[in-house]
Design a protein around this motif. Structure first.
Motif, mmCIF file in Angstrom:
data_model
loop_
_atom_site.group_PDB
_atom_site.id
_atom_site.type_symbol
_atom_site.label_atom_id
_atom_site.label_comp_id
_atom_site.label_asym_id
_atom_site.label_seq_id
_atom_site.Cartn_x
_atom_site.Cartn_y
_atom_site.Cartn_z
ATOM 1 N N ILE A 1 17.670 -8.370 6.474
ATOM 2 C CA ILE A 1 18.912 -8.448 7.238
ATOM 3 C C ILE A 1 18.811 -9.510 8.329
ATOM 4 N N GLY A 2 19.859 -10.302 8.466
ATOM 5 C CA GLY A 2 19.948 -11.248 9.567
ATOM 6 C C GLY A 2 21.253 -11.020 10.321
ATOM 7 N N ASN A 3 21.562 -11.899 11.244
ATOM 8 C CA ASN A 3 22.807 -11.715 11.996
ATOM 9 C C ASN A 3 24.031 -12.054 11.163
ATOM 10 N N GLU A 4 23.866 -12.970 10.212
ATOM 11 C CA GLU A 4 25.023 -13.374 9.407
ATOM 12 C C GLU A 4 24.892 -13.112 7.916
ATOM 13 N N ASN A 5 23.678 -12.916 7.449
ATOM 14 C CA ASN A 5 23.467 -12.771 6.005
ATOM 15 C C ASN A 5 22.583 -11.570 5.715
ATOM 16 N N ALA A 6 22.615 -11.161 4.452
ATOM 17 C CA ALA A 6 21.735 -10.062 4.044
ATOM 18 C C ALA A 6 21.388 -10.212 2.574
ATOM 19 N N MET A 7 20.143 -9.863 2.254
ATOM 20 C CA MET A 7 19.662 -10.008 0.886
ATOM 21 C C MET A 7 18.935 -8.720 0.477
ATOM 22 N N PHE A 8 19.082 -8.356 -0.779
ATOM 23 C CA PHE A 8 18.550 -7.080 -1.246
ATOM 24 C C PHE A 8 17.680 -7.322 -2.461
ATOM 25 N N GLU A 9 16.442 -6.854 -2.404
ATOM 26 C CA GLU A 9 15.517 -7.135 -3.508
ATOM 27 C C GLU A 9 14.508 -6.007 -3.668
ATOM 28 N N PRO A 10 14.085 -5.759 -4.916
ATOM 29 C CA PRO A 10 13.013 -4.789 -5.122
ATOM 30 C C PRO A 10 11.728 -5.327 -4.507
ATOM 31 N N ILE A 11 10.836 -4.439 -4.064
ATOM 32 C CA ILE A 11 9.641 -5.008 -3.435
ATOM 33 C C ILE A 11 8.589 -5.413 -4.462
ATOM 34 N N HIS A 12 8.727 -4.945 -5.708
ATOM 35 C CA HIS A 12 7.757 -5.386 -6.712
ATOM 36 C C HIS A 12 7.949 -6.872 -6.997
ATOM 37 N N GLY A 13 6.945 -7.466 -7.593
ATOM 38 C CA GLY A 13 7.009 -8.895 -7.894
ATOM 39 C C GLY A 13 7.618 -9.155 -9.264
ATOM 40 N N SER A 14 7.266 -10.305 -9.823
ATOM 41 C CA SER A 14 7.905 -10.751 -11.061
ATOM 42 C C SER A 14 7.266 -10.125 -12.316
ATOM 43 N N GLU B 1 0.832 -1.200 0.000
ATOM 44 C CA GLU B 1 0.000 0.000 0.000
ATOM 45 C C GLU B 1 0.873 1.260 0.000
ATOM 46 N N ALA B 2 1.870 1.249 0.889
ATOM 47 C CA ALA B 2 2.745 2.417 1.012
ATOM 48 C C ALA B 2 3.540 2.662 -0.270
ATOM 49 N N SER B 3 3.837 1.567 -0.974
ATOM 50 C CA SER B 3 4.744 1.695 -2.112
ATOM 51 C C SER B 3 4.195 2.565 -3.232
ATOM 52 N N VAL B 4 2.880 2.671 -3.344
ATOM 53 C CA VAL B 4 2.343 3.452 -4.463
ATOM 54 C C VAL B 4 2.235 4.948 -4.144
ATOM 55 N N ILE B 5 2.433 5.289 -2.861
ATOM 56 C CA ILE B 5 2.319 6.698 -2.486
ATOM 57 C C ILE B 5 3.307 7.543 -3.303
ATOM 58 N N GLY B 6 4.490 6.990 -3.527
ATOM 59 C CA GLY B 6 5.519 7.735 -4.251
ATOM 60 C C GLY B 6 5.280 7.811 -5.747
ATOM 61 N N GLY B 7 4.371 7.050 -6.272
ATOM 62 C CA GLY B 7 4.089 7.148 -7.701
ATOM 63 C C GLY B 7 4.250 5.846 -8.447
ATOM 64 N N SER B 8 5.102 4.949 -7.974
ATOM 65 C CA SER B 8 5.255 3.660 -8.648
ATOM 66 C C SER B 8 5.873 2.656 -7.699
ATOM 67 N N ILE B 9 5.326 1.449 -7.727
ATOM 68 C CA ILE B 9 5.917 0.372 -6.927
ATOM 69 C C ILE B 9 7.304 0.028 -7.485
ATOM 70 N N GLY B 10 7.552 0.447 -8.702
ATOM 71 C CA GLY B 10 8.848 0.185 -9.347
ATOM 72 C C GLY B 10 10.001 0.981 -8.781
ATOM 73 N N LEU B 11 9.744 1.758 -7.718
ATOM 74 C CA LEU B 11 10.813 2.569 -7.123
ATOM 75 C C LEU B 11 11.308 2.020 -5.795
ATOM 76 N N LEU B 12 10.551 1.093 -5.224
ATOM 77 C CA LEU B 12 10.793 0.743 -3.831
ATOM 78 C C LEU B 12 11.741 -0.426 -3.596
ATOM 79 N N PRO B 13 12.843 -0.155 -2.905
ATOM 80 C CA PRO B 13 13.822 -1.209 -2.632
ATOM 81 C C PRO B 13 13.546 -1.889 -1.300
ATOM 82 N N SER B 14 14.274 -2.953 -1.011
ATOM 83 C CA SER B 14 14.206 -3.516 0.328
ATOM 84 C C SER B 14 15.502 -4.225 0.679
ATOM 85 N N ALA B 15 15.728 -4.303 1.985
ATOM 86 C CA ALA B 15 16.867 -5.051 2.501
ATOM 87 C C ALA B 15 16.327 -6.054 3.500
#
Ligand code: IPM
Ligand code: MG
Length: 373
Positions: A268-281, A252-266
């Protein structure tokens, strides 16, 4: 001193490979300017992995992620599974297992708005302008990972939502620490008028609040939060919430800025980290070169933060802003004169390398386009 980072690259499904390709392009530019190297190793995940191996998360992929400094993830999901409720193996299982196995308990989804994109927001200017929210979503527990059951006749099913204090406390601490660096306001979103798990979240959060006296903690029911996010998004600074509420309100929040295509995510765990856009496939756009690569590129900026490459991260973000301000963006943000996924990535990479000089390239491109029309 040059630094070498091992990056696991998991393109996944749909537009995943296209947008992640642009992240790698941008990282190549970063490595030239900031004297570090990124060693990319590919892993299979999702529907792509099911088609090739029968398994949405092959062991080799998990190993690769564990031995890397960070994971870049594209997207997951395929219509051939979405439309088949009886499918025994699903692409999403790959992502969920990856999150669990890597212990990625905190999913951070920052929402920032750009003045130059005000017209793209479904909200009125005065409501959206200046919104800046960090969502902390718990990622490895709750209803996503509780016991599941469907009876043989397919007439009865359940999913259990469970939380323990040990699962709640670490992400709440993280969210408080982030709030301290920002506007010092933390909102716990829950459904404590109905759910026991929510009441536990409140109890634990209240106790932890004593350690962060400079941060104001407040509580909001998720149904009200869904409404408040579009009525007055500026009231929020940092949000912390459980897994499924976080999934829903971050879309819901992602569209406030104008496009879900702008929103990143991280994640995070204690030993690993993964980075992905929040949009789907976004399978309808697969292979067309129209997907917005900015969410993936900004996820890469979060990866640079995580790797301690602060200067590189801030350069990357300013190059993205430069592209947005100059409308050098894909069709979701510029229907009149859209650029392709690859053109946007190249433009950002170019700006990282040449800064102002890139501006003249941009002018040329603009002239070139207008003479064609
Ligand atoms: C997300 C996605 C995933 C989720 C799906 C693909 C399993 O919607 O990352 O928000 O629900 O967590
Ligand atoms: Mg989601």
């Amino acid at each position: 001193m040059s630094k070498n980072f091992k990056i696991a690259v998991l393109p996944g499904d749909g537009i995943g490979p296209e947008v992640i390709g642009e992240s790698m392009k941008v990282l190549d530019a970063i490595s030239e300017v900031f004297h570090c190297t990124f060693e990319f190793k590919y892993g299979l995940v999702g529907a792509d992995a099911i088609f090739k191996t029968g398994n949405p998360l092959p062991d080799e992929t998990l190993e690769l992620c564990k031995e890397s400094d960070a994971v870049l993830f594209g997207a997951i999901g395929d219509p051939s599974f979405d439309n088949n409720p009886d499918a025994k193996v699903r692409p999403e299982q790959g992502l969920l297992k990856l999150r669990k196995e890597l212990g990625l308990f905190a999913n951070i989804r920052p929402l920032k708005t750009y003045a130059s994109l005000m017209d793209k927001s479904p909200l009125k200017h005065e409501i959206m302008n200046g919104t800046d929210i960090q969502i902390f979503r718990e990622l490895v527990s709750g209803i996503y990972f509780g016991e599941k059951y469907t009876d043989e006749e397919g007439q009865y099913a359940y999913d259990v939502c469970k939380y323990s204090r040990e699962e709640i406390a670490p992400i709440v601490h993280m969210a408080f620490k982030e709030a301290q660096k920002r506007r010092k306001r933390l909102t716990l979103i829950d459904k404590a008028n109905v759910l026991d798990t929510s009441r536990l979240w409140r109890k634990v959060s209240k106790e932890i609040a004593a350690e962060y006296p400079d941060v104001e903690l407040d509580f909001m029911f998720v149904d009200n939060a869904a409404m408040q996010l579009i009525l007055n998004p500026k009231q929020f600074d940092v949000i912390v919430t459980e897994n499924m509420f976080g999934d829903i309100i971050s879309d819901e929040a992602s569209v406030i800025g104008g496009s879900i295509g702008l929103l990143p995510s991280a994640s995070i765990g204690n030993e690993n980290a993964m980075f992905e856009p929040i949009h789907g496939s976004y399978p309808q756009a697969k292979g067309k070169g129209i997907a917005n690569p900015i969410a993936s590129i900004l996820s890469t900026a979060m990866m640079l933060d995580y790797l301690g490459l602060d200067e590189a991260a801030s350069k990357l973000r300013s190059s993205v802003e430069f592209a947005i301000d100059n409308k050098y963006v894909t069709i979701d943000l510029n229907a009149q004169q859209p650029y392709s996924t690859g053109e946007v990535g190249s433009f950002i990479a170019d700006h990282i390398k040449f800064s102002e000089k890139s501006y003249y390239n941009f002018e040329n491109v603009k002239i070139g386009k207008s003479t064609i029309v």
